[in-house]
Design an enzyme around this catalytic site. Structure first.
Site, PDB file in Angstrom:
ATOM      1  CB  SER A  19      -0.876   0.045   1.258  1.00 46.46           C
ATOM      2  OG  SER A  19      -1.799  -1.006   1.258  1.00 46.46           O
ATOM      3  CE1 TYR A 161      -6.592   4.922 -11.811  1.00 47.74           C
ATOM      4  CE2 TYR A 161      -7.490   7.135 -12.034  1.00 47.74           C
ATOM      5  CZ  TYR A 161      -6.895   6.152 -11.259  1.00 47.74           C
ATOM      6  OH  TYR A 161      -6.598   6.401  -9.933  1.00 47.74           O
ATOM      7  CE  LYS A 168      -7.393   8.245  -7.206  1.00 52.67           C
ATOM      8  NZ  LYS A 168      -7.501   8.098  -5.750  1.00 52.67           N
ATOM      9  CG  LEU A 200      -5.443  -5.625  -2.660  1.00 58.41           C
ATOM     10  CD1 LEU A 200      -4.808  -6.971  -2.949  1.00 58.41           C
ATOM     11  CD2 LEU A 200      -5.866  -5.538  -1.188  1.00 58.41           C
TER      12      LEU A 200
HETATM   13  P1  NAD Z   1      -4.344  -0.270  -1.631  1.00 58.71           P
HETATM   14  O1  NAD Z   1      -5.334  -1.289  -2.099  1.00 58.71           O
HETATM   15  O2  NAD Z   1      -3.182  -0.740  -0.879  1.00 58.71           O
HETATM   16  O3  NAD Z   1      -5.088   0.867  -0.788  1.00 58.71           O
HETATM   17  C1  NAD Z   1      -6.441   1.208  -0.971  1.00 58.71           C
HETATM   18  C2  NAD Z   1      -7.042   1.315   0.407  1.00 58.71           C
HETATM   19  O4  NAD Z   1      -8.412   1.741   0.329  1.00 58.71           O
HETATM   20  C3  NAD Z   1      -7.045  -0.035   1.149  1.00 58.71           C
HETATM   21  O5  NAD Z   1      -6.385   0.103   2.378  1.00 58.71           O
HETATM   22  C4  NAD Z   1      -8.514  -0.327   1.375  1.00 58.71           C
HETATM   23  O6  NAD Z   1      -8.779  -0.992   2.576  1.00 58.71           O
HETATM   24  C5  NAD Z   1      -9.084   1.092   1.403  1.00 58.71           C
HETATM   25  N1  NAD Z   1     -10.524   1.120   1.224  1.00 58.71           N
HETATM   26  C6  NAD Z   1     -11.255   0.734   0.142  1.00 58.71           C
HETATM   27  N2  NAD Z   1     -12.582   0.849   0.410  1.00 58.71           N
HETATM   28  C7  NAD Z   1     -12.676   1.335   1.681  1.00 58.71           C
HETATM   29  C8  NAD Z   1     -13.764   1.656   2.541  1.00 58.71           C
HETATM   30  N3  NAD Z   1     -15.039   1.507   2.161  1.00 58.71           N
HETATM   31  N4  NAD Z   1     -13.490   2.112   3.784  1.00 58.71           N
HETATM   32  C9  NAD Z   1     -12.215   2.260   4.205  1.00 58.71           C
HETATM   33  N5  NAD Z   1     -11.134   1.974   3.442  1.00 58.71           N
HETATM   34  C10 NAD Z   1     -11.376   1.503   2.199  1.00 58.71           C
HETATM   35  O7  NAD Z   1      -3.892   0.491  -2.972  1.00 58.71           O
HETATM   36  P2  NAD Z   1      -3.024   1.824  -3.191  1.00 58.71           P
HETATM   37  O8  NAD Z   1      -2.575   1.745  -4.611  1.00 58.71           O
HETATM   38  O9  NAD Z   1      -2.048   2.000  -2.095  1.00 58.71           O
HETATM   39  O10 NAD Z   1      -4.142   2.956  -3.131  1.00 58.71           O
HETATM   40  C11 NAD Z   1      -4.076   4.052  -2.220  1.00 58.71           C
HETATM   41  C12 NAD Z   1      -4.458   5.332  -2.939  1.00 58.71           C
HETATM   42  O11 NAD Z   1      -3.460   5.638  -3.902  1.00 58.71           O
HETATM   43  C13 NAD Z   1      -5.788   5.263  -3.704  1.00 58.71           C
HETATM   44  O12 NAD Z   1      -6.445   6.507  -3.576  1.00 58.71           O
HETATM   45  C14 NAD Z   1      -5.316   5.075  -5.135  1.00 58.71           C
HETATM   46  O13 NAD Z   1      -6.271   5.512  -6.077  1.00 58.71           O
HETATM   47  C15 NAD Z   1      -4.091   5.959  -5.116  1.00 58.71           C
HETATM   48  N6  NAD Z   1      -3.141   5.782  -6.222  1.00 58.71           N
HETATM   49  C16 NAD Z   1      -2.616   4.559  -6.503  1.00 58.71           C
HETATM   50  C17 NAD Z   1      -1.713   4.422  -7.547  1.00 58.71           C
HETATM   51  C18 NAD Z   1      -1.111   3.083  -7.898  1.00 58.71           C
HETATM   52  O14 NAD Z   1      -0.607   2.933  -9.007  1.00 58.71           O
HETATM   53  N7  NAD Z   1      -1.117   2.118  -7.002  1.00 58.71           N
HETATM   54  C19 NAD Z   1      -1.336   5.546  -8.308  1.00 58.71           C
HETATM   55  C20 NAD Z   1      -1.885   6.784  -7.991  1.00 58.71           C
HETATM   56  C21 NAD Z   1      -2.782   6.893  -6.944  1.00 58.71           C
END
Ligand code: NAD
Length: 269
Positions: A19, A161, A168, A200
């Protein structure tokens, strides 16, 4: 002495060691922060997978507060903030690293997104920041910082996306409105727009491997970002080092977002 020595914060969004929230948390720990964490509630209390995964990461670093929270439930959020207030009184920073869209709606096309899928995606990925900010302003100290995570798909069309790009876009706009409203209270609100990282959530995004390849060939730095890159920048945005920064969408994407055409070597192929 670390940058976060004596500072306390609340972190939403660690699902596992991939994460983004964990990458940032590790840097915050290295700088001396103390943190409370939320995790998705476990459906089966006999097998608390979510809690266990979080505990495994943060307990060795001294964490004591791990609170179940589904951000669609106001009562869960009330409990989180009551617990944090009772334990810490005030906090210095808050990290919101949460997003979700149902798979059927995420896979597109956007014109097929269901009404319910759209509402749920916006509720979890955008409204959660608003409802969290309303509570956080009661316990964030002046000089405090809030940070959320975004992606370029909120500014430009990134095929695959889809509905998350729409979320976003709304999230980045929400950051600006919240920054304006909370600024007079001394609270900063920013977003960090990360390049693709394997997590994830990102495993559900279509064409993800194609995006990784594009970033490694088309970005100014000609490489994909690492968890360390995003961890350091997240730490900066949550720290006093960024004391004059608010309402910003800070790209940590090897510079990919500036490109209007492929690098010259690719154009000549
Ligand atoms: P991740 O799956 O590790 O994290 C997503 C989190 O959202 C998880 O901890 C999950 O439990 C939580 N979540 C989902 N539904 C929920 C709910 N109803 N209540 C509480 N928590 C909830 O994946 P990540 O990639 O670390 O995502 C974190 C953020 O980063 C997100 O906003 C994602 O869009 C953003 N992001 C990710 C990337 C990438 O490439 N991985 C790039 C840019 C932005």
């Amino acid at each position: 002495m670390g940058l976060f020595e004596g500072k306390k914060g609340l972190v939403f969004g660690i699902a596992n060691d991939h994460s983004i929230a964990w990458a940032i948390t590790e840097k915050l720990y290295d700088e001396g922060a103390e943190m409370a964490f939320t995790h998705l509630p476990d459906k089966d209390p006999e097998r608390p997978r979510m809690e266990r995964r979080l505990r495994k990461l943060v307990e060795p670093r001294g964490a004591k507060l791990m609170i179940p929270c589904d951000v669609t439930k106001e009562e869960d959020l009330d409990k989180v903030f009551e617990t944090v207030k009772a334990e810490y009184g005030e906090i210095d920073f808050l990290l919101h690293s949460i997003a979700y869209a149902p798979m059927d709606d995420l896979k597109g096309p956007v014109y097929n997104v269901s009404r319910d899928g759209f509402k749920l995606s916006m509720e979890i990925s955008v409204y959660s920041l608003i409802t969290i900010a309303r509570r956080a302003r009661e316990i964030l100290k002046p000089g405090g910082s809030m940070l959320t995570l975004s992606y370029l798909g909120g500014e430009k069309v990134i095929p695959g996306y889809n509905v998350m790009g729409i979320c976003k876009s709304a999230l980045e706009n929400t950051v600006m409105y919240l920054a304006n409203e909370l600024g007079p209270e001394g609270i900063r609100v920013n977003s960090l727009s990360a390049g693709p990282l394997k997590t994830l959530s990102s495993s559900a995004v279509g064409e993800f491997d194609v995006m990784m390849k594009l970033y490694s060939t088309m970005s100014p730095l000609r490489k994909n970002i690492t968890p360390d890159d995003v961890g350091k920048a997240g730490m900066y945005l949550l720290s006093d080092l960024s004391s004059g920064v608010s309402g910003e969408n800070h790209h940590v994407d090897s510079g990919y977002h500036i490109m209007g055409a492929p690098p010259i070597e690719l154009q000549q192929m």
